[in-house]
Design an enzyme around this catalytic site. Structure first.
Site: not given
Ligand SMILES: NC(=O)C1=CN([C@@H]2O[C@H](COP(=O)(O)OP(=O)(O)OC[C@H]3O[C@@H](n4cnc5c(N)ncnc54)[C@H](O)[C@@H]3O)[C@@H](O)[C@H]2O)C=CC1
Ligand SMILES: CCCCCC(=O)/C=C/C=C\C/C=C\C/C=C\CCCC(=O)O
Length: 274
Positions: A16, A151, A153
């Protein structure tokens, strides 16, 4: 900061947003340690990146960020491999409302641990070169989230912690040379979000309004912003030496810096040094 020959350390770098940022750093001439609990994905990520950017420039360290010893060892192995450290991206994250203790441990506690342990390797006054710590929050760190209260929080915690660290350490930045920023993306098309298309997966993780969220993700995921877009803006923030204590919101409309007013007494460096 000129990224050429700098060394980045990215937790959750196997997938990601972390993977996209690792690739962009490599394109800018940096070297990268991918830190992840998923060995299979981590090794695959590194072998893909090594083909494009050279084996000498990228490495994988298996690390569970909920284990302090793993994080410390990952810093040591990164510095042993590349000889320096400049950028720490505490990015690993999960979505699990049922197991909220694990959620807090991965999304918030490990960010604080990664910041505290990493700081000593970056500090100019402790043998480092200065640098930047970039913590991963979310739009959920800035506003209520209908489906993800625990989440949200953790992500509010990341914003509060990062901005407060920047604030607390700003008076001595000339001495230690470390900046602290966080990024707050809206929903992004990554494996984390794709995993929410299944209502069973949402229910297993105790996510509220599972059916509605599953419908929303299935209908919208193809149009969500891409991890490469988050990486581009993250890299700009990393490189911008004027930014310390920033919370950068990233949406499809662009970026915005969330900048609440500071307490005048505590932001006056002269008062902090008295
Ligand atoms: N995808 C989205 O919509 C959004 C994601 N984020 C944040 O961005 C960050 C990355 O998320 P994504 O790329 O979407 O997710 P993803 O699931 O594609 O990547 C997350 C990575 O973290 C690793 N991971 C999980 N637990 C772990 C642990 N205990 N130790 C080491 N590595 C671990 C996983 O193995 C994975 O490779 C997260 O903190 C997520 O909360 C923030 C805003 C939006
Ligand atoms: C508003 C939540 C956005 C969260 C982004 C994030 O960090 C991880 C997203 C992972 C999956 C998507 C989950 C929920 C978001 C979808 C719609 C929310 C719309 C309602 C709102 O609170 O704005």
């Amino acid at each position: 900061m000129n990224l050429k020959d700098k060394v980045g350390f990215i937790t959750g770098g196997a997938s990601g947003i972390g993977y996209a940022t690792a690739e962009l750093l490599l394109q800018h001439g940096a070297k990268v340690a991918i830190i992840d609990v998923n060995s299979e994905a981590g090794r695959k990520a590194v072998s893909n990146l090594a083909v494009k950017y050279g084996e000498a420039n990228v490495t994988f360290v298996k690390c569970d960020v909920t284990e302090d010893g793993d994080i410390e060892e990952a810093f040591k192995q990164t510095i042993a491999k590349f000889g320096r450290l400049d950028i720490i991206m505490n990015n690993a994250g999960i979505l699990n409302e049922s197991n909220y203790k694990l959620l807090i441990s991965v999304n918030l506690t490990a960010v604080i641990t990664g910041t505290m342990l990493g700081l000593k390797y970056l500090r100019k006054d402790q043998g480092g070169n200065g640098g930047v710590i970039l913590n991963m929050s979310s739009i959920s760190g800035l506003k209520p989230s209908l489906c993800l209260p625990a989440y949200a929080a953790t992500k509010h915690g990341v914003v509060g912690y990062t901005r407060s660290m920047a604030n607390s350490m700003a008076a001595d930045i000339d001495v230690h040379g470390v900046r602290f920023n966080c990024v707050c993306p809206e929903c992004t098309d990554t494996p984390m979000v794709r995993s929410l298309e299944s209502v069973d997966s949402l229910n297993r993780r105790g996510i509220h309004h599972a059916q509605a969220l599953s419908n929303y993700v299935s209908e919208n995921v193809d149009d969500m912003i891409k991890a490469s877009y988050i990486a581009e803006n993250t890299i700009k923030l990393l490189a911008d030496e004027t930014k310390n204590g920033a919370a950068m919101l990233i949406t499809s409309k662009g970026v915005a810096f969330i900048d609440p007013p500071e307490h005048p007494y505590f932001t006056d460096r002269a008062n902090l040094k008295r």
